[in-house]
Structures are given as C-alpha cells and as structure tokens.
Design a protein around this motif. Sequence first.
Motif, PDB file in Angstrom:
ATOM      1  N   ILE A   1       0.939  -0.737  -0.084  1.00 13.34           N
ATOM      2  CA  ILE A   1       0.094   0.077  -0.192  1.00 13.34           C
ATOM      3  C   ILE A   1       0.644   1.111  -0.553  1.00 13.34           C
ATOM      4  CG2 ILE A   1      -1.684   1.209   0.872  1.00 13.34           C
ATOM      5  CD1 ILE A   1      -2.791  -1.532   2.134  1.00 13.34           C
ATOM      6  N   GLY A   2       0.682   1.860  -0.835  1.00 15.72           N
ATOM      7  CA  GLY A   2       2.258   3.059  -1.476  1.00 15.72           C
ATOM      8  C   GLY A   2       2.478   3.109  -2.210  1.00 15.72           C
ATOM      9  N   GLY A   3       2.956   3.716  -3.134  1.00 20.19           N
ATOM     10  CA  GLY A   3       4.036   3.354  -4.885  1.00 20.19           C
ATOM     11  C   GLY A   3       4.573   3.809  -4.763  1.00 20.19           C
ATOM     12  N   GLY A   4       5.317   4.930  -3.200  1.00 15.60           N
ATOM     13  CA  GLY A   4       5.961   6.097  -2.943  1.00 15.60           C
ATOM     14  C   GLY A   4       7.940   4.944  -3.037  1.00 15.60           C
TER      15      GLY A   4
ATOM     16  N   PRO B   1       4.527 -12.807  -5.655  1.00 15.32           N
ATOM     17  CA  PRO B   1       3.463 -12.019  -6.667  1.00 15.32           C
ATOM     18  C   PRO B   1       3.276 -10.623  -5.973  1.00 15.32           C
ATOM     19  CG  PRO B   1       2.818 -13.981  -6.095  1.00 15.32           C
ATOM     20  CD  PRO B   1       3.590 -13.581  -5.320  1.00 15.32           C
ATOM     21  N   VAL B   2       3.528  -9.220  -6.517  1.00  8.88           N
ATOM     22  CA  VAL B   2       2.909  -8.472  -5.994  1.00  8.88           C
ATOM     23  C   VAL B   2       2.318  -7.353  -6.629  1.00  8.88           C
ATOM     24  CG1 VAL B   2       4.561  -6.458  -4.813  1.00  8.88           C
ATOM     25  CG2 VAL B   2       5.734  -8.369  -5.070  1.00  8.88           C
ATOM     26  N   THR B   3       1.356  -6.960  -5.947  1.00  8.79           N
ATOM     27  CA  THR B   3       0.319  -5.602  -6.306  1.00  8.79           C
ATOM     28  C   THR B   3       0.775  -4.191  -5.461  1.00  8.79           C
ATOM     29  OG1 THR B   3      -1.423  -7.468  -6.303  1.00  8.79           O
ATOM     30  CG2 THR B   3      -2.172  -4.998  -6.113  1.00  8.79           C
ATOM     31  N   VAL B   4       0.770  -3.750  -5.797  1.00  7.99           N
ATOM     32  CA  VAL B   4       1.106  -2.057  -5.555  1.00  7.99           C
ATOM     33  C   VAL B   4      -0.433  -1.364  -5.492  1.00  7.99           C
ATOM     34  CG1 VAL B   4       2.959   0.189  -4.948  1.00  7.99           C
ATOM     35  CG2 VAL B   4       3.705  -1.870  -6.058  1.00  7.99           C
ATOM     36  N   VAL B   5      -0.410  -0.954  -4.686  1.00  8.59           N
ATOM     37  CA  VAL B   5      -2.009   0.144  -4.177  1.00  8.59           C
ATOM     38  C   VAL B   5      -1.414   1.511  -3.970  1.00  8.59           C
ATOM     39  CG1 VAL B   5      -3.949   0.915  -3.516  1.00  8.59           C
ATOM     40  CG2 VAL B   5      -3.779  -1.866  -3.983  1.00  8.59           C
ATOM     41  N   GLU B   6      -1.645   2.626  -5.446  1.00  5.44           N
ATOM     42  CA  GLU B   6      -0.988   3.649  -4.693  1.00  5.44           C
ATOM     43  C   GLU B   6      -2.834   4.796  -5.375  1.00  5.44           C
ATOM     44  OE1 GLU B   6       1.300   5.812  -3.865  1.00  5.44           O
ATOM     45  OE2 GLU B   6      -0.329   7.158  -3.846  1.00  5.44           O
TER      46      GLU B   6
ATOM     47  N   GLY C   1      -5.021   5.170  -7.721  1.00  5.40           N
ATOM     48  CA  GLY C   1      -6.141   5.913  -7.431  1.00  5.40           C
ATOM     49  C   GLY C   1      -7.491   5.949  -6.377  1.00  5.40           C
ATOM     50  N   ILE C   2      -6.907   4.869  -6.668  1.00  4.10           N
ATOM     51  CA  ILE C   2      -8.283   4.028  -5.613  1.00  4.10           C
ATOM     52  C   ILE C   2      -7.037   3.850  -3.887  1.00  4.10           C
ATOM     53  CG2 ILE C   2      -8.775   1.900  -4.866  1.00  4.10           C
ATOM     54  CD1 ILE C   2      -9.873   1.462  -7.146  1.00  4.10           C
ATOM     55  N   GLY C   3      -7.776   4.493  -2.761  1.00  8.40           N
ATOM     56  CA  GLY C   3      -7.653   3.391  -0.957  1.00  8.40           C
ATOM     57  C   GLY C   3      -8.176   1.921  -0.633  1.00  8.40           C
ATOM     58  N   VAL C   4      -7.598   1.803   0.571  1.00  5.76           N
ATOM     59  CA  VAL C   4      -7.803   0.453   1.227  1.00  5.76           C
ATOM     60  C   VAL C   4      -8.606   0.677   1.932  1.00  5.76           C
ATOM     61  CG1 VAL C   4      -7.643  -1.025   2.526  1.00  5.76           C
ATOM     62  CG2 VAL C   4      -5.768  -0.421   0.715  1.00  5.76           C
ATOM     63  N   SER C   5     -10.438  -0.171   1.686  1.00  7.85           N
ATOM     64  CA  SER C   5     -10.788   0.739   3.407  1.00  7.85           C
ATOM     65  C   SER C   5     -11.099  -0.876   3.737  1.00  7.85           C
ATOM     66  CB  SER C   5     -12.558   0.741   2.313  1.00  7.85           C
ATOM     67  OG  SER C   5     -12.539  -0.307   1.656  1.00  7.85           O
ATOM     68  N   GLU C   6     -10.875  -1.685   3.923  1.00  2.00           N
ATOM     69  CA  GLU C   6     -10.610  -2.705   5.174  1.00  2.00           C
ATOM     70  C   GLU C   6      -9.434  -4.178   4.587  1.00  2.00           C
ATOM     71  OE1 GLU C   6     -14.960  -3.953   5.544  1.00  2.00           O
ATOM     72  OE2 GLU C   6     -13.856  -5.236   7.257  1.00  2.00           O
ATOM     73  N   ILE C   7      -9.222  -3.874   6.073  1.00  2.00           N
ATOM     74  CA  ILE C   7      -8.534  -5.778   5.758  1.00  2.00           C
ATOM     75  C   ILE C   7      -9.241  -6.352   6.402  1.00  2.00           C
ATOM     76  CG2 ILE C   7      -6.152  -6.273   6.060  1.00  2.00           C
ATOM     77  CD1 ILE C   7      -4.805  -3.540   6.537  1.00  2.00           C
TER      78      ILE C   7
ATOM     79  N   ILE D   1      -7.675  -7.605   1.375  1.00  2.00           N
ATOM     80  CA  ILE D   1      -8.303  -6.081   1.174  1.00  2.00           C
ATOM     81  C   ILE D   1      -8.978  -6.074   0.087  1.00  2.00           C
ATOM     82  CG2 ILE D   1      -5.657  -5.933   1.655  1.00  2.00           C
ATOM     83  CD1 ILE D   1      -5.779  -4.286  -0.180  1.00  2.00           C
ATOM     84  N   VAL D   2     -10.024  -5.005   1.098  1.00  2.00           N
ATOM     85  CA  VAL D   2     -10.939  -4.447   0.084  1.00  2.00           C
ATOM     86  C   VAL D   2     -10.296  -3.038  -0.248  1.00  2.00           C
ATOM     87  CG1 VAL D   2     -13.365  -3.735   0.375  1.00  2.00           C
ATOM     88  CG2 VAL D   2     -12.638  -5.933   1.344  1.00  2.00           C
ATOM     89  N   LEU D   3     -10.799  -3.161  -1.499  1.00  2.00           N
ATOM     90  CA  LEU D   3     -10.419  -1.869  -2.491  1.00  2.00           C
ATOM     91  C   LEU D   3     -11.886  -0.660  -1.934  1.00  2.00           C
ATOM     92  CD1 LEU D   3      -8.360  -2.329  -5.389  1.00  2.00           C
ATOM     93  CD2 LEU D   3      -7.479  -1.790  -3.127  1.00  2.00           C
ATOM     94  N   SER D   4     -11.452   0.785  -1.895  1.00  2.00           N
ATOM     95  CA  SER D   4     -11.975   1.627  -1.845  1.00  2.00           C
ATOM     96  C   SER D   4     -13.790   1.894  -3.036  1.00  2.00           C
ATOM     97  CB  SER D   4     -11.822   2.776  -1.870  1.00  2.00           C
ATOM     98  OG  SER D   4     -10.998   3.440  -2.754  1.00  2.00           O
ATOM     99  N   ASP D   5     -13.605   0.894  -4.074  1.00  2.00           N
ATOM    100  CA  ASP D   5     -13.750   0.517  -5.377  1.00  2.00           C
ATOM    101  C   ASP D   5     -14.722  -0.706  -4.542  1.00  2.00           C
ATOM    102  OD1 ASP D   5     -12.361  -1.168  -5.732  1.00  2.00           O
ATOM    103  OD2 ASP D   5     -12.198  -0.637  -7.787  1.00  2.00           O
ATOM    104  N   GLY D   6     -15.107  -1.206  -3.609  1.00  2.00           N
ATOM    105  CA  GLY D   6     -15.624  -2.276  -3.026  1.00  2.00           C
ATOM    106  C   GLY D   6     -14.661  -3.473  -3.893  1.00  2.00           C
ATOM    107  N   THR D   7     -13.267  -3.119  -4.375  1.00  2.00           N
ATOM    108  CA  THR D   7     -13.273  -4.902  -4.868  1.00  2.00           C
ATOM    109  C   THR D   7     -11.883  -5.426  -3.968  1.00  2.00           C
ATOM    110  OG1 THR D   7     -11.161  -3.338  -6.286  1.00  2.00           O
ATOM    111  CG2 THR D   7     -13.262  -4.238  -7.484  1.00  2.00           C
ATOM    112  N   ARG D   8     -11.736  -7.061  -3.918  1.00  2.00           N
ATOM    113  CA  ARG D   8     -10.926  -7.900  -3.001  1.00  2.00           C
ATOM    114  C   ARG D   8     -10.047  -8.397  -3.897  1.00  2.00           C
ATOM    115  NH1 ARG D   8     -14.805 -10.399   1.252  1.00  2.00           N
ATOM    116  NH2 ARG D   8     -16.324  -8.084   2.150  1.00  2.00           N
TER     117      ARG D   8
END
Lengths: 405, 107
Positions: A150-153, A169-174, A206-212, A222-229
């Motif tokens: 979480i965070g692409g810095g 496997p890696v996903t970056v959420v920024e 362009g999306i945040g994290v709303s819940e883990i 993790i649940v993203l702010s657009d509802g995807t998991r």
Amino acid sequence: MTPGVVIVGTGQGGFQTAVSLRSEGYDGPITLIGEEPHLPYQRPPLSKGFLAGKQQAHHVTLRPAPFYGDHQIELLAGEQVIELDRTRRRVQLSSGAQIPYKALVLAVGASIRKLTVPGADLDGVCYLRTFDDSTDLKARLLRASEVIVIGGGFIGLEFAAVARSQGKPVTVVEVQPRLMARAVSPVISETFEILHGGHGVEFVYGIGVSEIMGTAGRVGEIVLSDGTRRKADLVVAGIGVLPNMALARHAGLAVDNGVVVDEYLRTSDENIYAIGDCAEHPNSFAGGRTRLESVQNAVDQAACAAAAIAGRASPYCEVPWFWTEQYDVKLQMAGLSAGYESAIPRGTPESRKFSVFYFRGERLIAVDSVNRPGDHLAARKLLASAASLTPAQAADEGFDLKTHR
Amino acid sequence: MPKITYISYSGDQKQVEVPIGDSVMEGAVQNGIDGIVAECGGSCMCATCHVYVEEQFLDRLNPIEETEEEMLGSTAAERKPNSRLSCQLAVTDVFEGLIVHTPPTQK
C-alpha cells in the motif's frame, strides 16, 4: 557530572552529530541516547540489500561498538528520554537517570504513519522503518505467497522490487494516479511503472484501501475503496512518516510541521537544536520552511549543528539530495522539484539512462537522474553554486555539465 | 582474512583484517578509520569513499564499471589513474597486503 552535549536519537543524524562534534574539536562529554537497543545503523539498506539478504547486520551498523568508547561518546541504546527540563537543563530517562546538558540536540526522527482502516491491526499488516521491522519483514517475505504493497512511494516500491526479485506476486495500491507522485515528475513515474511492470508487478491507481480482512487474526485479503477484493497474506504499507514532536511540544518548544528551528538549526530555546527528519527549517531550495526526510539532510544538518555548538555557527544551506534503488535502476534526485514549470530531458527515457532538469522560470531548481550518476553529481554542484544553465544546455548531451560554472 | 593498510592524507597508517566479501570501504568504516565518509553506505551514489590504490595492486582489483567510472569523474579530491571508490572493491584473497591512501577531502 559536567554538563556536555546530549543528543536524543541514534539515527544517522544523531550519530553524525556526535562524530562531527569530535571532528570540530569539541572535547566535552557527549551522550547519545536512543530508544532502539541497537548500535546506530543506516536505514537505506533496510528496504534494499539487507531486506534482500545481500547485506548482514554488521554491514548496516554505522560503526562497531568500540568506536564509541574510543571517541568518548557515551552511547545509551535502549533508553527513552521521557522529559526535557529546560529550566534545569537536563533530560529525564525512563530508567530514572537524569542527564544534564549544556547543549541538547533533538535528532528524534519520524515515525511511520499507520493505516487506520478496520483490520489494520491484523497479523501480517506490516511497516518498514527500523532494523527490527526489516528483520521481521525479511522472514515474513520468505513465507509469503501474495504480497500487497500500500503506497507507491520510495519505500513501497523498494519493497516491491525485493519481493519480485524473490518471485513473489506483488500488487502495489497507490491512491495517487502515478508512482512517487510527491517527489518526481510524470516521466520518472512512468519509467518506474514500466520497470516494475516488466518485472511483473501489478498496479492499482487512484484507489484507497477501505478494510483489511482476515481469519484467526491473520490478514487474508484487502478491500479497496471501489469494493473490489484482493487476496494477500502479507500487506506492507509505506504511506509516509510523521515527525516526532512530543518531547519538544511538552517542553514548550515551538512546533509546526516538525520542531521549528532557525537557519542555525536552533529551536525556540537557544541551547536546543533540532536536526534531520524532525526539524522544520528554513531552506532556500524549498523557497521557505520545510522538513526533509533523507540521509543527506540528517548528515549535513548534524554537521551544521555540531559546528554551531563548537562555536562556528553558519547558516544551513546544503543542496538536498535523495536516492532510491529498484532492481538495477538507480534514481538520484538533486534539489527540490516541487513547483517546477518546465521539465527538460537529457537522454531518452527509453534508454533508462537519462536525467530530467527542472526549471522554474529561468532558474534550475532540481535534477532527477536515472542511471546517470555523473549528471547527479554535476547537478549538485550546479545547484550549490546557483550556476545559470539554459534548458538548451541541459538537453544537449554534448554540453559538459561537470565543467560548467 | 586479507590484511589491508589504510594511509591517511596526513600519513597515519593502520592495518586491519577485512572479511572476504566485505568492501574496502566497509573495512575502513568497521575499524574506525577516518578519511572515508561513505555517506550513501556503499551504493555507489555519493563518491565519498574515494581512495588512491598503490600502483602495484591495481591489476589485482576488479575492473571499474560504468557507474563507478561516472562517479569518479566527480570526486571532491583530484581523480588520479589509481583512483577507486572503495565501496566497489569487494575483498577477495588477492587483496592480501593491499595499501590504499585516503584523499585530503571527500566532500
């Protein structure tokens, strides 16, 4: 006990203050106090070589234990300063001891910003700031099967690079629309997106994290702010740091976005200095007051404060510089590019060996270099001397930056 | 462990044993030898671990790669034919007896 210099914080800045005091010829007592039970160490390798297992603990340690005794530096590691008594000029330690000071240096650094969403306290939601964090993450990474950053810095991307190099496997959420958005221009962001993409990193912008969510106290998705998991058994958040100001605030020192200091790095109490990540200082490269989080800033401010304590005060005016390494690519930044009006490339981004020169009006304010260390060092000199450079000269690879004045 | 001698600009001399695989820079830093700053911690980013290698050892060293070459172009002290960045010299058995001189300044 004769009051000497007390340094609070054993990071790169605190350590360097002690070393610089001795090289300035100061021969009084020096007490260096830090909360972590380790010898002072370097942070940059914690998200790079040390995390990847290429460097061992002794490689990140700044100096071996005997160094401190040899230089009459009393190192109190694993001690917390709980109160600062400005009237009596002494600090109170959690162990009960009190240490008097003639001059005090706050090199207390910054602390990670933590996630506040539901589930943020699940096991497997991690951060990377300290030696212990890195040691823990190194072990967790070996066991992980799905990693979400979480965070692409800088920190997030350096961690992602190490994780991909181990085949995870890696996903970056920024939350921003591009990488390292606070620090670099779009062309640099894009270069690093292509680099990571080529190594198999997935990005969500362009999306945040709303819940883990998790089971039995362990992270599972993790649940993203657009509802995807998205599934994850290791979540690493690199969402910035906050300056440590509590000690200064309780002592009644001026604080704002950090401990407020003047051009000599003195706080509102003339016997107390603040340096490094925690210090909000006037900086001509920022065009005003700022707070910088970097090795350069910590080291150079340490030297500046030490000189002032030794009676040779001069205003802090060093060129800010930063670096990051991801896979085999080095990005070096000189100056502060915020507020630039034009970005002039030297070399082509496709070659992955290029620099970007940032101008505000006619003035060069910063240079980012990708695998061009010579440009970076030349840029630091150009910025330090405020040399005039035209955009055409910057873009012309035949123009010698090193000899330009 | 190979023994390496560091000689400062003012002539102070110190011989230390450096573990195989560590760099000549790390050998200095871990033994409290002044004259090498190594601000970036060995990432070939800062050119503050500049040393002059005594000529007779030059051909034993790993060759200068592109990044080191670029950084050597911007050292604070004069670059000479025997200039190296000590963070890029990973110690092997052939480093036994190596002698390096630190420059008058690194910054």
